[in-house]
Scaffold this motif. Structure first.
Motif, PDB file in Angstrom:
ATOM      1  N   SER A  69      -0.033   9.072  -5.976  1.00 43.73           N
ATOM      2  CA  SER A  69       0.155  10.492  -5.702  1.00 43.73           C
ATOM      3  C   SER A  69       0.936  11.171  -6.819  1.00 43.73           C
ATOM      4  N   LYS A  70       2.012  10.525  -7.273  1.00 43.36           N
ATOM      5  CA  LYS A  70       2.823  11.079  -8.354  1.00 43.36           C
ATOM      6  C   LYS A  70       2.037  11.152  -9.661  1.00 43.36           C
ATOM      7  N   LEU A  76       0.822  -1.212   0.000  1.00 43.44           N
ATOM      8  CA  LEU A  76       0.000   0.000   0.000  1.00 43.44           C
ATOM      9  C   LEU A  76       0.856   1.263   0.000  1.00 43.44           C
ATOM     10  N   ALA A  77       2.050   1.183   0.583  1.00 41.16           N
ATOM     11  CA  ALA A  77       2.960   2.337   0.543  1.00 41.16           C
ATOM     12  C   ALA A  77       3.351   2.665  -0.896  1.00 41.16           C
ATOM     13  N   TYR A  78       3.664   1.633  -1.689  1.00 37.71           N
ATOM     14  CA  TYR A  78       3.992   1.847  -3.104  1.00 37.71           C
ATOM     15  C   TYR A  78       2.793   2.439  -3.843  1.00 37.71           C
ATOM     16  N   TYR A  79       1.626   1.875  -3.609  1.00 36.78           N
ATOM     17  CA  TYR A  79       0.433   2.361  -4.302  1.00 36.78           C
ATOM     18  C   TYR A  79       0.182   3.831  -3.983  1.00 36.78           C
ATOM     19  N   LYS A  80       0.299   4.191  -2.710  1.00 37.66           N
ATOM     20  CA  LYS A  80       0.053   5.576  -2.311  1.00 37.66           C
ATOM     21  C   LYS A  80       1.062   6.521  -2.963  1.00 37.66           C
ATOM     22  N   HIS A  81       2.333   6.150  -2.923  1.00 37.03           N
ATOM     23  CA  HIS A  81       3.384   7.010  -3.464  1.00 37.03           C
ATOM     24  C   HIS A  81       3.212   7.237  -4.964  1.00 37.03           C
ATOM     25  N   HIS A 125      -1.174  11.401 -10.264  1.00 36.08           N
ATOM     26  CA  HIS A 125      -2.283  12.351 -10.312  1.00 36.08           C
ATOM     27  C   HIS A 125      -1.947  13.701  -9.671  1.00 36.08           C
ATOM     28  N   ASN A 126      -0.706  13.833  -9.190  1.00 33.20           N
ATOM     29  CA  ASN A 126      -0.280  15.071  -8.528  1.00 33.20           C
ATOM     30  C   ASN A 126      -1.224  15.428  -7.378  1.00 33.20           C
ATOM     31  N   ILE A 127      -1.458  14.444  -6.524  1.00 31.34           N
ATOM     32  CA  ILE A 127      -2.329  14.602  -5.367  1.00 31.34           C
ATOM     33  C   ILE A 127      -1.472  14.624  -4.103  1.00 31.34           C
ATOM     34  N   ASP A 128      -1.755  15.520  -3.205  1.00 33.98           N
ATOM     35  CA  ASP A 128      -1.047  15.601  -1.931  1.00 33.98           C
ATOM     36  C   ASP A 128      -1.212  14.270  -1.181  1.00 33.98           C
ATOM     37  N   PRO A 129      -0.116  13.615  -0.803  1.00 31.02           N
ATOM     38  CA  PRO A 129      -0.216  12.340  -0.074  1.00 31.02           C
ATOM     39  C   PRO A 129      -1.059  12.436   1.197  1.00 31.02           C
ATOM     40  N   ALA A 130      -1.137  13.629   1.785  1.00 37.53           N
ATOM     41  CA  ALA A 130      -1.944  13.815   2.992  1.00 37.53           C
ATOM     42  C   ALA A 130      -3.429  13.576   2.721  1.00 37.53           C
ATOM     43  N   ASN A 131      -3.816  13.651   1.453  1.00 37.71           N
ATOM     44  CA  ASN A 131      -5.219  13.434   1.080  1.00 37.71           C
ATOM     45  C   ASN A 131      -5.484  12.029   0.561  1.00 37.71           C
ATOM     46  N   ILE A 132      -4.523  11.122   0.786  1.00 42.25           N
ATOM     47  CA  ILE A 132      -4.670   9.740   0.324  1.00 42.25           C
ATOM     48  C   ILE A 132      -4.582   8.800   1.516  1.00 42.25           C
ATOM     49  N   GLU A 133      -5.571   7.940   1.660  1.00 41.67           N
ATOM     50  CA  GLU A 133      -5.552   6.928   2.707  1.00 41.67           C
ATOM     51  C   GLU A 133      -5.555   5.542   2.063  1.00 41.67           C
ATOM     52  N   THR A 134      -4.991   4.578   2.771  1.00 39.07           N
ATOM     53  CA  THR A 134      -4.840   3.235   2.204  1.00 39.07           C
ATOM     54  C   THR A 134      -5.539   2.200   3.091  1.00 39.07           C
TER      55      THR A 134
END
Length: 263
Positions: free
Chosen positions: A183-184, A175-180, A186-195
């Motif tokens: 985020s890249k 899930l860490a890979y998916y989030k990172h 879609h240029n989305i702030d990682p703070a706005n992504i939960e896994t």
């Protein structure tokens, strides 16, 4: 080395670099699947079609869709001459009947007001300084009314995961890979992504679908990327060291004591 690397490939390399060589460099396949992988593949298809509303959401339609996909996978294994347990297959078909109907209700119960952002989304992001890409597929991304994005990975299991399993390093790194990389992309702030993982529990008597959040913070992402870089570097250098501890641990290695590896 291939032009991309996936989570599954990193996981195998972390387990044993020599096993990685056999599977991904030499393209030797000793494992073609079993009853559990067939069940998992079919259940993933049900989840995808259900969230996209590409199948009717009544219990009978979901059961029929699962059975068709499950039997397709079983037939594929038969062609590969995989030894299958007919009683287990029969039990799995019955167990699925009490499971598929809970998928959408549990999503609604967990996330309340949401829209489907993507399903089975491909991630193909360039890795810095390597010329290679990270490749993966995210099962489901939901966007909730608070602007948060929720990455969800479906996992089939028998009765659930204990705390140790939920916190295994490589489990959390997926899930860490998916989030990172999401985020890249879609240029989305990682703070706005939960896994989250969504456990589809085949033999559970209650709580058959369990969705739990797994925190993928900066430190975890940093450590997962260090492992990714290490794997890419060593594969490129053709360093294929055997990890003999992995030969018989867990379910064991399918190459152990074969013509490909004597351990």
């Amino acid at each position: 080395m291939r032009g991309h690397i996936s989570y599954s490939e990193i996981k195998i390399w972390d387990e044993c670099a020599y096993k990685h060589k056999l599977m991904y460099i030499d393209n030797i396949k000793n494992f073609h699947g079993n009853e559990h992988t067939a069940f998992g593949t079919a259940m993933h298809e049900v989840c995808e079609k259900a969230v996209l509303k590409e199948v009717e959401l009544d219990k009978e339609s979901l059961d029929d869709f699962f059975n068709n996909k499950f039997l397709e996978e079983v037939k594929r294994l038969v062609v590969k001459k995989v030894d299958l347990n007919k009683n287990l297959i029969r039990s799995m078909r019955e167990q699925a009947k009490g499971l598929v109907e809970y998928i959408i209700p549990e999503l609604k119960n967990t996330f309340n007001d949401y829209e489907v952002f993507s399903a089975e989304e491909e991630i193909y992001e360039k890795l810095e300084d390597t010329g290679k890409h990270y490749k993966g597929y995210i099962d489901l991304v939901l966007k909730t009314s608070d602007g948060k994005y929720h990455i969800i990975d479906w996992k089939t299991c028998s009765w659930g995961w204990d705390a140790r399993r939920k916190n295994e390093r490589m489990v959390t790194y997926q899930l860490a890979y998916y989030k990172h990389f999401f985020s890249k992309k879609h240029n989305i702030d990682p703070a706005n992504i939960e896994t989250h993982f969504a456990l589809l529990k085949r033999t559970a008597k209650s709580n058959k679908v369990e969705i739990f959040r797994l925190t993928s913070g900066n430190k975890k992402i940093e450590n997962s990327l260090k492992l990714l870089d290490k794997a890419v570097y060593n594969i490129k250098q053709e360093k294929y060291i055997k990890n003999r501890l992995s030969c018989t641990s867990g379910f064991g290695c399918e190459f152990y004591n074969t013509e490909h590896c004597s351990g």
